[in-house]
Enzyme design. Sequence first.
Site, PDB file in Angstrom:
ATOM      1  N   ASP A  83      39.587  25.211  12.009  1.00 28.44           N
ATOM      2  CA  ASP A  83      40.277  25.719  10.822  1.00 28.44           C
ATOM      3  C   ASP A  83      40.534  27.213  10.856  1.00 28.44           C
ATOM      4  O   ASP A  83      41.180  27.752   9.958  1.00 28.44           O
ATOM      5  CB  ASP A  83      39.444  25.431   9.561  1.00 28.44           C
ATOM      6  CG  ASP A  83      38.210  26.317   9.497  1.00 28.44           C
ATOM      7  OD1 ASP A  83      37.517  26.422  10.525  1.00 28.44           O
ATOM      8  OD2 ASP A  83      37.970  26.930   8.444  1.00 28.44           O
ATOM      9  N   ASP A  85      35.148  22.329  15.673  1.00 25.00           N
ATOM     10  CA  ASP A  85      34.592  23.503  15.007  1.00 25.00           C
ATOM     11  C   ASP A  85      33.633  22.998  13.911  1.00 25.00           C
ATOM     12  O   ASP A  85      33.649  21.808  13.568  1.00 25.00           O
ATOM     13  CB  ASP A  85      35.761  24.304  14.412  1.00 25.00           C
ATOM     14  CG  ASP A  85      35.310  25.394  13.472  1.00 25.00           C
ATOM     15  OD1 ASP A  85      34.436  26.187  13.873  1.00 25.00           O
ATOM     16  OD2 ASP A  85      35.813  25.443  12.336  1.00 25.00           O
ATOM     17  N   ASP A 118      32.200  25.098  10.570  1.00 32.83           N
ATOM     18  CA  ASP A 118      32.501  25.527   9.197  1.00 32.83           C
ATOM     19  C   ASP A 118      33.987  25.367   8.884  1.00 32.83           C
ATOM     20  O   ASP A 118      34.850  25.854   9.616  1.00 32.83           O
ATOM     21  CB  ASP A 118      32.083  26.990   9.001  1.00 32.83           C
ATOM     22  CG  ASP A 118      30.580  27.141   8.984  1.00 32.83           C
ATOM     23  OD1 ASP A 118      29.955  26.812   7.975  1.00 32.83           O
ATOM     24  OD2 ASP A 118      30.030  27.576  10.024  1.00 32.83           O
TER      25      ASP A 118
END
Length: 461
Positions: free
Chosen positions: A269, A80, A82
Amino acid sequence: MSAERDAQRQPSLISRVSFEPLSDFALLPGNATLSRDGSGVSVDSAGEFEFWREEHPCALLNFSQIAAQAAGKLVAVFLDYDGTLTPIVSNPDQALMSEHAREAVRRVAQLFPTAVISGRGREKVQQFVRLEELYYAGSHGMDIVGPQVEGGPHADLAFQPAAQYAPLMDGVYAELLEGVSSIVGSSVEHNKFCVSVHFRNCAPEDYPAVVGVVDAVSAAHPELRVTRGRKVLEVRPQVDWDKGTALAHLLEMLGLADPSQVYCIYIGDDRTDEDAFQVLADKQLGGGILVSTKAKPTAGLWTLRDPAEVAAFLNRLVAWGRTDANRWHTVGSCTGWAICPSARHRRGSSDASTGSGGSGSGGSGSAAAAFCIGSSGGCGGGIPSYNSPATMASALSKDGFFGQTWLQQQQLVAAARNVAEPSERVTAANSLQRPPLPPKPAAAGPQQEQQLPQPLTDELR
Ligand SMILES: O=P(O)(O)OC[C@H]1O[C@H](O[C@H]2O[C@H](CO)[C@@H](O)[C@H](O)[C@H]2O)[C@H](O)[C@@H](O)[C@@H]1O
């Protein structure tokens, strides 16, 4: 505006956003997260976090477990962006990746097929990451491309399962932009097949107004659905596609869908990353690593605290990948990073003495086939299957060969073999159009929608 539409603007009524866990929106202390028994929400404490970490151990401290599971398998890495490769910041345009993190990803991509799967528009995340040797899936996987080097492997892997929604999303962007224009701190980001409405910089008492706008716009377009990330609402087409399906699609396209041969690591996240964690769990294809400093429900197996730990983990993975435990070294003819015995000493590191590059038994199964760059019979036998060892050696002798990305190495090798087009690589348009999908739960009907509690308060993270 109709009464129905007025009602939809009231966040206290049924919300299209509210399929997200109730606790996410509830009035809670800023550090509230998951209760120990999973039944509700409690204030997070060091004890709760440590308890949670027993079930989701630190991927760095327990690297040997991951290495043991990956040993002898073809590792692929999905990341991922961000909150994973870069810390969360208040201005989305300033979420820049550090050189340290970029270098870690670059090294990983020299050893393993590596992809970034992001909610961002694909072009934007490519600009942030600036590594052309990666696979990219932007818009939560709805915009997929292979490595962006002309003639590179999988350059024709491009896939946009929601392409027909592009005009709709342009209109939705304009509607949302206007809708939140008077809400101080809000912002709208056009991510091509997904529009993100940010409320990180809003006063908590304004959160319901943001949700109200998103509700109203999404209600006006039944083709839309809304998911939620870290202080962001993500409006996207109602297609059965997410980071999990994108992951499954890429693994299929790369011939990396056999759990007996493949070990996939996905690091993320956010809630949307859970779809990918779940695919790995369901298919037993590897493990998810959740980046979090809070205890929360996750289908990930391990955890890391922040992007700094992610970079450290990637560097550990690189060190491991340079050993013989990395099976990519044994499918020599199928990869650019596998080294023929005669050239192997050039690496000059701990893997120099292994000498297994030319005699590996790799290549069985689809994983090897997907990475073939030969025109005939190149897969399955390691380096000796090269048609011309002399030309291979010539390519390998170029300065800095081993310092280049695996993609560049593949191109050198292909050039040395005078192979115009790799015939074994995966290019079938039909399979691009019909990727196998993991089973999906039935779409939430109105009866499953939850009432949106108010007022909304600070995000949990
Ligand atoms: O899938 P991801 O790559 O994690 O993208 C999800 C969203 O990430 C970005 O927003 C988040 O990061 C911003 C910068 O740190 C932060 O300001 C924001 O509050 C976070 O939600 C991105 O800007 C969004 O478009 C993505 O949907």
